[in-house]
Scaffold this motif. Structure first.
Motif, PDB file in Angstrom:
ATOM      1  N   UNK A   1       0.918  -1.135   0.125  1.00 25.10           N
ATOM      2  CA  UNK A   1       0.246   0.018  -0.063  1.00 25.10           C
ATOM      3  C   UNK A   1       0.865   1.225   0.002  1.00 25.10           C
ATOM      4  N   UNK A   2       0.397   2.469  -0.439  1.00 24.60           N
ATOM      5  CA  UNK A   2       1.275   3.809  -0.620  1.00 24.60           C
ATOM      6  C   UNK A   2       0.626   4.426   0.637  1.00 24.60           C
ATOM      7  N   UNK A   3      -0.362   4.107   1.332  1.00 25.17           N
ATOM      8  CA  UNK A   3      -0.827   4.800   2.510  1.00 25.17           C
ATOM      9  C   UNK A   3       0.091   4.635   3.630  1.00 25.17           C
ATOM     10  N   UNK A   4       0.716   5.645   4.185  1.00 27.45           N
ATOM     11  CA  UNK A   4       1.971   5.479   4.849  1.00 27.45           C
ATOM     12  C   UNK A   4       1.129   5.202   6.527  1.00 27.45           C
ATOM     13  N   UNK A   5      -0.035   5.728   6.675  1.00 28.62           N
ATOM     14  CA  UNK A   5      -0.686   5.404   7.995  1.00 28.62           C
ATOM     15  C   UNK A   5      -0.881   3.769   8.088  1.00 28.62           C
ATOM     16  N   UNK A   6      -1.389   3.394   7.033  1.00 28.86           N
ATOM     17  CA  UNK A   6      -1.622   1.899   6.859  1.00 28.86           C
ATOM     18  C   UNK A   6      -0.382   1.079   7.009  1.00 28.86           C
ATOM     19  N   UNK A   7       0.769   1.719   6.209  1.00 29.11           N
ATOM     20  CA  UNK A   7       2.125   0.896   6.353  1.00 29.11           C
ATOM     21  C   UNK A   7       2.479   0.854   7.797  1.00 29.11           C
ATOM     22  N   UNK A   8       2.488   1.935   8.564  1.00 26.44           N
ATOM     23  CA  UNK A   8       2.859   2.129   9.861  1.00 26.44           C
ATOM     24  C   UNK A   8       2.050   1.165  10.752  1.00 26.44           C
ATOM     25  N   UNK A   9       0.754   0.871  10.508  1.00 20.59           N
ATOM     26  CA  UNK A   9       0.069  -0.195  11.398  1.00 20.59           C
ATOM     27  C   UNK A   9       0.272  -1.477  11.103  1.00 20.59           C
ATOM     28  N   UNK A  10       1.049  -1.752  10.279  1.00 25.95           N
ATOM     29  CA  UNK A  10       1.059  -3.253   9.872  1.00 25.95           C
ATOM     30  C   UNK A  10       2.108  -3.812  10.849  1.00 25.95           C
TER      31      UNK A  10
END
Length: 684
Positions: A124-133
Motif C-alpha cells: 500500500x502507498x498509504x503511510x498510515x496503513x504501512x505504519x499500522x502493519x
C-alpha cells in the motif's frame, strides 16, 4: 370482571396513544424524521461524490443519522479510504483493478464471531496503513490498535480515544470518529441473516443491504487471542437501512427504549458501570420485529411493544447472552455482562418488571406524556400526526436541519466546479425528495459564495483586465447565490463590496438587508412571530419561505478571507482545527455597516457602533445565541478598536474570553488585548 378488564385495556391503549403523541413532539413525527434523514443523506451523497479515491468517504451513523435529535446524542462518523477494499475470498479480487485499489483479505479462522484479522494482499502507498502493519506468518496484518492510535493522533480535536473511535467536538456537537475499511461484499459469517428475512425487512431492503456490504472498525474482541490486531465487523449501514424501514410506531418504541435506558437504567450510574447501551435497545427491536412477536405496531399498542422488547432484554441479561442481529453467534454480553455485574443488573431490571408498566411512571419523559390520561382514563386522544406539529414548527425544524448540515469539506476552484456539476445532476433526478431539492439549492448558494471569494483571493493583487473580469464574475455568482439562499445571504455581497472598496454599494446592500430583517414575520432560529409568519408566507413553497422570511447565521470558511478585520480570528480557529466561524447575522450586519461608514461618514459609523454595542450588551438570546456570545463580544471589540475607543475594546475582548469558548478564538483575543496594552500601556 370483564368490564374491569375492558377498562384496563382502554387505559393502556389511551396511555399508549398519549405516549405516542408525546414522543412525536419530542422525537418528531414520521414526516419530520423523514426530512432529517433526507437532508443528511443528500449532504453526505454530494460530499462523497466530489472527493477522489485518495481522500476517502465518510458516513454519519448512529442516532443522528437514524433521525433522532435527543439531547446529548453524539455524532458517530465513519471514514474509510476508497482505494482500499476488503474481500472475503481470493476469488472476489477479479472485480477490482489491482493497479488502482489495494486489496485486503479477511482471516477470521482464529477470531471470535463478528471479528476478523485483515492482511494486505499487495503493498500500500498509504503511510498510515504501512505504519499500522505487523508481520505474522509472512504476511502484513493491519493492527487495529496501532491504526486506531495513528488516527487519534492525526488532529488535536481527535486526541481522545473512545473504544474504536477518536472523540472530539465539531461546533456544538460531540462526535466519535471511527476509521474503517469497507467491503463491497456481505460477510460470509452473516449469511444466516439472509435466510431469516422472511417477513422483515422487505426483499428490496434486503437487496440494498447486501449490495452495500459492510465495514470494519478498529477494535478487537476483549476475549480474543488477537485483541490488539482484530477488527470488528460493522453493520452500521445495514442498521441504518433497517431503522429507515421501520414504521413510526416501531421507531418510537426504539426511542422510548433509549429514553428508558438514559432516565431509568443508567440514571446515576458512572460511565464505566453502564452495562447496557443504546445498541442493545436497537438490537432488541430488530429481533422483536423480525420474529413477528407483535402483529400490530401502532400507537394504541406502543406500551405493549415496549414491554415485549423490555422482556427480551431481561431474558438476555438473565441468560448472559445478547445475540448480534446479523451474527447471532456473536454474544455482545460476553466480555461485559457476566458474574456479579450480570446478577446485579438482572435484580434491578427484574424489580422494574415486577412492578409492571407502572414502573414507567417513574421515567420523567414518560410521566409528562400521560398525566391527563391518568386523571381521565376514557380521554380521547388524537394520534393523527398531521395535526400534532403546526406548519411553522415544521418549518423551523426544517431550516434548523439545513443549517446544521451545511458543512462543506475543503474547497478549491476545481472542487467548486465539481460541486456545481454534481448538484445540477442530482437536482433533476426523480429520486430526489422535496427536502433534498431545497438542501441542494442551499448548497448551491454556499458553493457559489465560497467560489466567489476564492477567486477574489487569487486575483485581488493583480490590477489587470483578467482581475476585472473575475471580479464581475464573482459579484454575479454572489447575486445568484442570494436568489437561492436565506435572506441574510445577501451579506456575502456586502462583504465583497467592502473588500473591493465599494463602500457606498455595500451600504446600499446593508440597507436592503436591514429592511428585510426588520419585517415582523422573519424567522431567525426558533424566534418568530407565528401569526405574522403564517400570514406572510403560510402555504407557500419552502424555497419561497427561505428566500423571503428566513434569516440564518453567516458561516465563514476559515481558509477563505472574507473581511480583513476577521483574519486573526479565522487563523486562531484554524489552529484549533476549527474550520468555520459562525456569526449571528445581526452582529455581522452592524460590523459591516461600521466598517463601511468609517470611510464615508464618521457620524453614521458612530451611530452604527452604538447600535452594535446596545445589541451585544442587552440581547437576551433573541439575536445572539449563547454559544455565539464570544464572537459577538469579539466583533464589538474589533469595531471599537478600529474607531479608536481602546478602553471599550479592551473591556469587550475581556468579556469575549469570559464566554463559552465556542469559536476557538482565544488566541486572537489575547493577541488583540496584548496589542492594545502595548500601544497604550499607561492609558489602559
Amino acid at each position: 370482571m370483564g368490564s374491569f378488564r375492558t377498562l384496563e385495556m382502554i387505559v393502556i391503549q389511551n396511555i399508549s396513544e398519549a405516549v405516542f403523541v408525546g414522543l412525536c413532539r419530542k422525537m418528531g413525527t414520521s414526516k419530520i424524521v423523514a426530512m432529517r434523514r433526507d437532508v443528511m443523506d443528500i449532504n453526505e451523497m454530494v460530499n462523497n461524490h466530489i472527493f477522489t479515491s485518495e481522500e476517502g468517504s465518510t458516513m454519519v451513523s448512529g442516532s443522528e443519522r437514524e433521525g433522532f435529535r435527543l439531547k446529548g446524542s453524539d455524532w458517530d462518523i465513519m471514514c474509510w479510504p476508497n482505494n482500499h477494499r476488503v474481500i472475503w475470498e481470493l476469488s472476489q479480487s477479479q472485480y477490482y483493478n489491482t493497479h488502482r485499489q489495494t486489496l485486503i483479505l479477511c482471516d477470521y479462522s482464529d477470531s471470535p464471531p463478528g471479528f476478523t484479522l485483515l492482511y494486505l494482499l499487495s503493498p500500500t502507498m498509504d503511510e498510515d496503513i504501512q505504519r499500522a502493519c505487523v508481520r505474522r506468518y509472512n504476511r502484513n496484518y493491519i493492527s487495529s490498535s496501532i491504526y486506531r492510535q495513528i488516527i487519534c493522533n492525526v488532529s488535536k480535536n481527535h486526541s481522545i480515544q473512545h473504544g474504536p473511535c477518536a472523540s472530539g467536538t465539531i461546533l456544538t456537537y460531540e462526535f466519535d470518529l471511527a476509521a474503517c475499511f469497507v467491503s463491497d461484499f456481505w460477510p460470509t459469517s452473516a449469511s444466516s441473516w439472509i435466510d431469516r428475512c422472511h417477513s422483515w425487512p422487505l426483499p428490496y431492503v434486503v437487496d440494498g443491504i447486501l449490495k452495500n456490504g459492510c465495514h470494519f472498525v478498529a477494535i478487537g474482541h476483549k476475549l480474543g487471542r488477537h485483541e490488539d490486531h482484530e477488527w470488528r465487523i460493522s453493520f452500521s449501514l445495514a442498521e441504518q437501512k433497517l431503522v429507515y424501514s421501520m414504521n413510526h410506531s416501531q421507531f418510537l418504541t426504539y426511542g422510548l427504549l433509549k429514553l428508558f435506558l438514559t432516565e431509568m437504567i443508567n440514571n446515576g450510574v458512572g460511565d464505566g458501570d453502564k452495562l447496557l447501551c443504546s445498541y442493545h435497545m436497537k438490537t432488541s427491536v430488530f429481533w422483536v420485529i423480525q420474529q413477528n412477536t407483535i402483529p400490530h405496531w401502532c400507537p394504541q399498542n406502543l406500551l405493549v411493544c415496549f414491554w415485549v422488547c423490555f422482556k427480551l432484554i431481561l431474558k438476555w441479561v438473565y441468560d448472559g447472552v445478547c445475540p448480534n442481529f446479523f451474527i447471532p453467534e456473536n454474544n455482545m454480553f460476553l466480555s461485559k455482562i457476566h458474574g456479579d455485574k450480570q446478577h446485579q443488573l438482572f435484580i434491578r431490571l427484574y424489580g422494574m418488571y415486577e412492578k409492571g408498566l407502572a414502573f414507567l411512571l417513574q421515567c420523567p419523559s414518560f410521566r409528562t406524556y400521560n398525566i391527563d390520561v391518568l386523571h381521565n382514563p376514557r380521554l380521547s386522544i388524537c394520534t393523527d400526526e398531521n395535526t400534532l406539529i403546526p406548519e411553522i414548527d415544521f418549518d423551523q425544524k426544517l431550516y434548523h436541519e439545513m443549517q446544521r448540515n451545511n458543512m462543506i469539506r475543503k474547497l478549491d476552484i476545481q472542487r467548486c466546479m465539481k460541486y456545481l456539476h454534481t448538484i445540477e445532476q442530482m437536482i433533476g433526478s426523480p429520486l430526489v425528495t422535496q427536502y433534498q431539492v431545497l438542501k441542494l439549492q442551499e448548497l448551491t448558494a454556499n458553493v457559489l459564495q465560497q467560489t466567489a471569494f476564492i477567486l477574489y483571493m487569487e486575483t485581488y493583487t493583480h490590477l489587470n483586465k483578467m482581475s476585472y473580469r473575475v471580479g464581475k464574475m464573482s459579484c454575479y455568482m454572489l447575486k445568484i447565490a442570494a436568489k437561492f439562499g436565506f435572506i441574510t445571504d445577501m451579506m456575502y455581497i456586502a462583504m465583497y463590496y467592502y473588500n473591493t472598496l465599494r463602500y457606498i454599494e455595500a451600504l446600499s446592500i446593508i440597507g436592503m438587508i436591514k429592511v428585510n430583517l426588520a419585517q415582523p414575520y422573519v424567522m431567525y432560529g426558533y424566534n418568530v412571530d407565528t401569526e405574522m409568519y403564517t400570514e406572510a408566507v403560510g402555504g407557500q413553497s419552502w424555497s419561497t419561505k427561505m428566500r423571503q422570511a428566513v434569516a440564518g447565521d453567516i458561516i465563514l470558511n476559515n481558509k477563505i478571507h472574507y473581511i480583513n478585520e476577521l483574519i486573526p480570528e479565522q487563523q486562531s480557529a484554524l489552529q484549533n482545527s476549527f474550520f468555520s466561524l459562525c456569526i449571528p447575522s445581526y452582529i455581522l450586519l452592524d460590523m459591516l455597516e461600521i466598517l463601511c461608514y468609517r470611510h464615508v461618514d464618521t457620524m453614521s459609523a458612530q451611530t452604527a457602533l452604538d447600535n452594535l454595542q446596545a445589541l451585544v450588551h442587552n440581547d437576551q438570546g433573541q439575536s445572539i445565541p449563547e454559544i455565539h456570545r464570544n464572537i459577538s463580544w469579539q466583533i464589538l471589540g474589533i469595531c471599537q478598536q478600529v474607531t479608536g475607543n481602546l478602553q471599550a475594546a479592551l473591556y469587550s475582548y475581556q468579556q469575549s474570553l469570559r464566554q463559552i469558548s465556542f469559536h476557538k478564538i482565544q488566541t486572537a483575543t489575547e493577541m488583540r488585548i496584548q496589542g492594545i496594552c502595548q500601544f497604550n500601556p499607561s492609558g489602559i
